[in-house]
Motif scaffolding. Structure first.
Motif, PDB file in Angstrom:
ATOM      1  N   ALA A  20       0.829  -1.206   0.000  1.00 56.41           N
ATOM      2  CA  ALA A  20       0.000   0.000   0.000  1.00 56.41           C
ATOM      3  C   ALA A  20       0.865   1.258   0.000  1.00 56.41           C
ATOM      4  O   ALA A  20       0.624   2.205  -0.761  1.00 56.41           O
ATOM      5  N   ASP A  92      -4.878  -1.952   0.423  1.00 53.58           N
ATOM      6  CA  ASP A  92      -5.250  -1.673  -0.960  1.00 53.58           C
ATOM      7  C   ASP A  92      -4.068  -1.132  -1.748  1.00 53.58           C
ATOM      8  O   ASP A  92      -2.979  -0.910  -1.208  1.00 53.58           O
ATOM      9  N   VAL A 119     -12.625   0.748  -9.754  1.00 50.77           N
ATOM     10  CA  VAL A 119     -11.797  -0.075  -8.878  1.00 50.77           C
ATOM     11  C   VAL A 119     -11.746  -1.512  -9.379  1.00 50.77           C
ATOM     12  O   VAL A 119     -12.689  -2.024  -9.981  1.00 50.77           O
ATOM     13  N   CYS A 202      -6.996  -0.595  -6.612  1.00 48.10           N
ATOM     14  CA  CYS A 202      -7.243  -2.011  -6.327  1.00 48.10           C
ATOM     15  C   CYS A 202      -7.743  -2.142  -4.899  1.00 48.10           C
ATOM     16  O   CYS A 202      -7.038  -1.784  -3.951  1.00 48.10           O
ATOM     17  N   LEU A 203      -8.957  -2.641  -4.756  1.00 49.05           N
ATOM     18  CA  LEU A 203      -9.599  -2.812  -3.450  1.00 49.05           C
ATOM     19  C   LEU A 203      -9.493  -4.283  -3.070  1.00 49.05           C
ATOM     20  O   LEU A 203     -10.027  -5.146  -3.753  1.00 49.05           O
ATOM     21  N   ARG A 204      -8.792  -4.542  -1.990  1.00 48.52           N
ATOM     22  CA  ARG A 204      -8.522  -5.925  -1.613  1.00 48.52           C
ATOM     23  C   ARG A 204      -9.647  -6.490  -0.749  1.00 48.52           C
ATOM     24  O   ARG A 204     -10.038  -5.906   0.255  1.00 48.52           O
TER      25      ARG A 204
END
Length: 227
Positions: A20, A92, A119, A202-204
């Motif tokens: 991140a 993220d 996203v 990028c949303l984890r």
């Protein structure tokens, strides 16, 4: 003063924290301060932050006893000096051109106060699960607030005008687990919303994070997303 204040709250985030942080330090837009608030972590988070603070003077680390996400976010907003506040989470990833493209859009569109982006949902290993693009039209976004905030923005991917955050008094401390929805509701009275359609974040999604996308919300998004 920096143009942007990036605010990253972290609590026991050692697993993904380096990735991140690196994603922010690798931004093509460089005029930012990077405020990282360690909310009383008990894992290796503190050691990671100390190492990064030594290599980049834009990183400003604050450590407190554990107080929870809302108080941590409000502290970050209080400490911010930038014209814009960009959110970031410890698990993220921001794409390299995220800040550049969001700042450029806000500079050209002074009526927009909150700006998100497309996203990519990823799993714990970074593998793509799906792409989500939220609407760009203010009217549609405000209408969706009547139903559920996950259909408006991905909270960690937004950038906001700092003066507006100050005007509404920051995040509502009583809106536990819905602090973003309550903030959007208040800000919708003062400004306009939009989303860039380009995927810049990028949303984890994983079992231990508070920001994962619930399955029923994914179904709603898939049904309503015309893209």
């Amino acid at each position: 003063m920096p143009k942007v204040s990036v605010i990253l709250p972290v609590y026991n985030g050692e697993d993904f924290l380096k990735e991140a942080i690196e994603s922010i330090l690798s931004q093509t837009f460089t005029d930012f301060e990077f405020i990282i608030i360690d909310d009383g972590s008990t894992d290796g988070t503190s050691a990671i932050l100390k190492d990064y603070q030594k290599i980049d003077n834009r990183i400003i680390v604050h450590q407190y006893d554990h107080r929870g996400l809302i108080q941590t976010l409000n502290e970050g907003c209080r400490l911010a000096h930038g014209d814009y506040i960009a959110r970031m989470d410890a698990d993220d990833i921001s794409m390299p051109e995220r800040l550049e493209k969001q700042v450029n859009y806000l500079e050209k569109n002074p009526d927009i106060g909150v700006l998100g982006c497309g996203v990519k949902i990823i799993d714990s290993r970074g593998k793509e699960i799906k792409i989500i693009r939220f609407p760009k039209e203010h009217g549609v976004l405000k209408w969706r607030l009547c139903f559920y905030n996950a259909l408006t923005f991905a909270h960690p991917a937004v950038i906001m005008r700092r003066t507006l955050i100050e005007e509404v008094g920051g995040y509502n401390s009583e809106a536990i687990h819905s602090e973003d929805y309550e903030l959007w509701r208040q800000l919708s009275k003062l400004t306009r919303f939009s989303n860039l359609q380009e995927v810049l974040f990028c949303l984890r999604k994983h079992e231990s994070n508070i920001t994962r996308v619930p399955e029923h919300i994914e179904v709603q998004i898939a049904k309503w997303d015309q893209n």
